[in-house]
Design a protein around this motif. Structure first.
Motif, mmCIF file in Angstrom:
data_model
loop_
_atom_site.group_PDB
_atom_site.id
_atom_site.type_symbol
_atom_site.label_atom_id
_atom_site.label_comp_id
_atom_site.label_asym_id
_atom_site.label_seq_id
_atom_site.Cartn_x
_atom_site.Cartn_y
_atom_site.Cartn_z
ATOM 1 N N HIS A 212 18.959 -11.172 -33.947
ATOM 2 C CA HIS A 212 19.446 -11.008 -32.580
ATOM 3 C C HIS A 212 19.964 -9.581 -32.458
ATOM 4 C CE1 HIS A 212 19.370 -15.161 -30.923
ATOM 5 N NE2 HIS A 212 19.436 -15.497 -32.207
ATOM 6 N N HIS A 213 19.419 -8.833 -31.522
ATOM 7 C CA HIS A 213 19.787 -7.424 -31.372
ATOM 8 C C HIS A 213 20.150 -7.129 -29.921
ATOM 9 C CE1 HIS A 213 18.610 -3.249 -30.204
ATOM 10 N NE2 HIS A 213 19.415 -2.967 -31.209
ATOM 11 N N THR A 214 21.251 -6.407 -29.728
ATOM 12 C CA THR A 214 21.677 -5.980 -28.397
ATOM 13 C C THR A 214 22.018 -4.500 -28.435
ATOM 14 O OG1 THR A 214 22.571 -8.161 -27.818
ATOM 15 C CG2 THR A 214 23.346 -6.285 -26.536
ATOM 16 N N LYS A 215 21.453 -3.728 -27.516
ATOM 17 C CA LYS A 215 21.739 -2.302 -27.421
ATOM 18 C C LYS A 215 22.476 -2.027 -26.118
ATOM 19 C CE LYS A 215 19.695 2.313 -27.511
ATOM 20 N NZ LYS A 215 18.500 3.133 -27.827
ATOM 21 N N LEU A 216 23.631 -1.348 -26.224
ATOM 22 C CA LEU A 216 24.433 -0.976 -25.063
ATOM 23 C C LEU A 216 24.455 0.542 -24.947
ATOM 24 C CD1 LEU A 216 27.539 -3.300 -25.637
ATOM 25 C CD2 LEU A 216 25.459 -3.825 -24.368
ATOM 26 N N ILE A 217 23.975 1.071 -23.831
ATOM 27 C CA ILE A 217 24.000 2.503 -23.570
ATOM 28 C C ILE A 217 25.078 2.763 -22.522
ATOM 29 C CG2 ILE A 217 22.706 4.521 -22.797
ATOM 30 C CD1 ILE A 217 20.150 3.110 -23.677
ATOM 31 N N GLU A 218 26.201 3.332 -22.967
ATOM 32 C CA GLU A 218 27.318 3.659 -22.078
ATOM 33 C C GLU A 218 27.665 5.135 -22.253
ATOM 34 O OE1 GLU A 218 30.385 0.465 -21.395
ATOM 35 O OE2 GLU A 218 29.692 -0.159 -23.385
ATOM 36 N N GLU A 219 26.684 5.980 -21.982
ATOM 37 C CA GLU A 219 26.859 7.409 -22.130
ATOM 38 C C GLU A 219 27.618 7.979 -20.929
ATOM 39 O OE1 GLU A 219 26.007 8.744 -24.880
ATOM 40 O OE2 GLU A 219 24.028 8.148 -25.608
ATOM 41 N N SER A 220 28.078 9.229 -21.057
ATOM 42 C CA SER A 220 28.703 9.900 -19.928
ATOM 43 C C SER A 220 27.634 10.160 -18.864
ATOM 44 C CB SER A 220 29.339 11.219 -20.371
ATOM 45 O OG SER A 220 28.336 12.205 -20.590
ATOM 46 N N HIS A 221 28.075 10.502 -17.667
ATOM 47 C CA HIS A 221 27.145 10.629 -16.548
ATOM 48 C C HIS A 221 26.369 11.944 -16.549
ATOM 49 C CE1 HIS A 221 28.168 6.900 -14.452
ATOM 50 N NE2 HIS A 221 29.386 7.094 -14.916
ATOM 51 N N GLN A 222 26.503 12.741 -17.599
ATOM 52 C CA GLN A 222 25.678 13.940 -17.761
ATOM 53 C C GLN A 222 24.879 13.889 -19.063
ATOM 54 O OE1 GLN A 222 25.211 16.339 -15.498
ATOM 55 N NE2 GLN A 222 26.540 15.201 -14.117
ATOM 56 N N GLN A 223 24.910 12.753 -19.752
ATOM 57 C CA GLN A 223 24.268 12.639 -21.059
ATOM 58 C C GLN A 223 22.817 12.192 -20.915
ATOM 59 O OE1 GLN A 223 25.899 13.562 -23.703
ATOM 60 N NE2 GLN A 223 24.841 12.753 -25.497
ATOM 61 N N HIS A 224 21.953 12.728 -21.785
ATOM 62 C CA HIS A 224 20.563 12.292 -21.893
ATOM 63 C C HIS A 224 20.430 11.395 -23.122
ATOM 64 C CE1 HIS A 224 20.423 15.959 -19.487
ATOM 65 N NE2 HIS A 224 19.197 15.648 -19.092
#
Length: 423
Positions: A212-224
């Motif tokens: 079971h894998h979960t990826k959360l992308i919570e980068e800053s609003h200028q991040q690529h």
């Protein structure tokens, strides 16, 4: 011979060349860029995903700082887990947990054979090779046969996020036969300067293994953020993979799966929530190679303001993959007149006696549903928030871990209730 696609971005290529690591396998991955070149806007796979802001960044390898110097405890999700901490492109062994019956080898400690194995990919592109070539942090995680890991393995990535900083991570998970494991992959950036995250996680599931894998992308609003995960599934094994693009300037993630053994199962889901001028691009590729395998996919995009959402999915069925059962659904919600979502589900079937289908919908909230809720004393804004949350939560509820599921749901509720597209 360097081809014309590379010549057009020679300055960027030269920047990357200074960041290529010394490992032989990484040098080999770098050489493959010459034959591919960086993506261009006229490339079909990048038609709706502009790299203009990315190519303007003054890219450089991030200056390493020890993870102990930051308050990583306050940034970590608060749940019972085995935590592995990665900060500014490096693996912090001192801040990470020991995992019983699991071998964790830092990226720089891999043998030649191990390096060769993790250099493989199911459907590589330029960013796959760039990630491998520049990766400074990561780990090989090996779970013993028949071992059921009693707590989730939490891969916490924290980047400073200063302008031009490049943080590159490469992980591989090897599940022995009949083993079970849950992995939470979490990416956070601290500053608004505009850095870049490269991330690649591959997994190999032995016979009868379950992931079971979960990826959360919570980068800053200028991040690529550019991510690519691979899943190889053997006989009687199953993989459940979820990706949540919650914040960032440009996020592009692909999950590629390969069903190599009979009776395998793969589930791939994603939720993208771009706002302002953000672009969130979700992609999947699934190859059914063995007979009697099943796959399920659910992908949703909620686009607001002038944002851009993209979904591209492919199910490929080999001639020998009889009795395949594959389903892929993509549903998209537009919350403003200027937002857009481009959706492209695809099937390639070369076997008889299979059951495969795909469906796609794009639209706005149903005004009749909003009006009905208003007759029950609910304000228009609250009704819209509730309907949008119900739309998004179908994907969130597929998360295995209840505390991670709660975290995602709170993020959704906060974003919708505040109506603050900047945070």
């Amino acid at each position: 011979m360097v081809g014309s696609p590379v010549k057009n971005d020679m300055g960027l290529i030269e920047s990357f060349e200074t960041m290529v690591q010394s490992g032989n396998w990484q040098q080999q991955q770098w050489k493959k860029i010459a034959g591919i070149g960086l993506p261009r806007s006229k490339d079909e796979a990048w038609k709706y995903t502009s790299l203009s802001t990315f190519k303007q960044l003054p890219l450089h390898c991030v200056t390493y700082q020890p993870a102990e110097n930051i308050s990583y405890e306050s940034l970590s999700l608060n749940f019972d887990c085995y935590r592995l901490v990665f900060f500014d492109g490096r693996f912090s062994v001192r801040c990470s947990d020991w995992i019983p019956k699991v071998t964790v080898t830092p990226l720089h400690g891999l043998t030649g054979v191990e390096s060769y194995e993790i250099s493989k990919s199911i459907r590589p592109d330029a960013f796959t090779y760039l990630t491998d070539a520049t990766a400074t942090g990561g780990a090989l995680i090996e779970v013993e046969s028949r071992n059921v890991v009693d707590k989730p393995i939490y891969l916490l990535h924290i980047n400073s996020g200063m302008e031009g900083d490049l943080c590159s991570y490469r992980h591989h998970i090897e599940l022995g036969p009949l083993s079970q494991c849950e992995v939470i992959e979490h990416h956070i950036s601290l500053e608004q300067g505009g850095g870049v995250t490269f991330s690649r996680l591959s997994s190999y599931l032995g016979k009868g293994a379950h992931l079971h894998h979960t990826k959360l992308i919570e980068e800053s609003h200028q991040q690529h953020h550019f991510g690519h995960n691979d899943i190889v599934v053997q006989r009687d094994a199953s993989a459940h993979s979820n990706c949540f693009m919650l914040s960032g300037l440009l996020c592009r993630h692909q999950t590629s799966s390969h069903l190599q053994g009979e009776n395998g199962f793969v589930e791939m889901n994603s939720l993208s929530m771009p706002v302002n001028q953000q672009t969130f691009d979700s992609r999947t590729y699934l190859r059914h190679q063995a007979p009697h395998c099943q796959s399920e996919q659910l992908h949703k995009t909620i686009a607001r303001d002038t944002s851009n959402g993209v979904f591209d999915g492919m199910i490929y069925v080999d001639p020998n993959a009889i009795k395949t059962d594959g389903q892929m659904d993509s549903h998209n919600l537009l919350l403003s007149e200027c937002a857009q979502v481009n959706c492209k589900p695809q099937l390639e079937i070369y076997a008889d006696d299979v059951k495969c289908s795909h469906g796609a919908t794009t639209g706005q909230l149903d005004p009749k549903q909003v009006d009905y809720m208003r007759t029950r004393g609910i304000t228009k804004d609250k009704a819209q928030q509730m309907l949008t949350f119900a739309f998004a939560s179908e994907v969130a509820f597929k998360i295995c871990n209840p505390l991670v599921k709660e975290h995602v749901c709170k993020k959704l509720e906060s974003s919708l209730s505040q109506g603050d597209h900047n945070g």
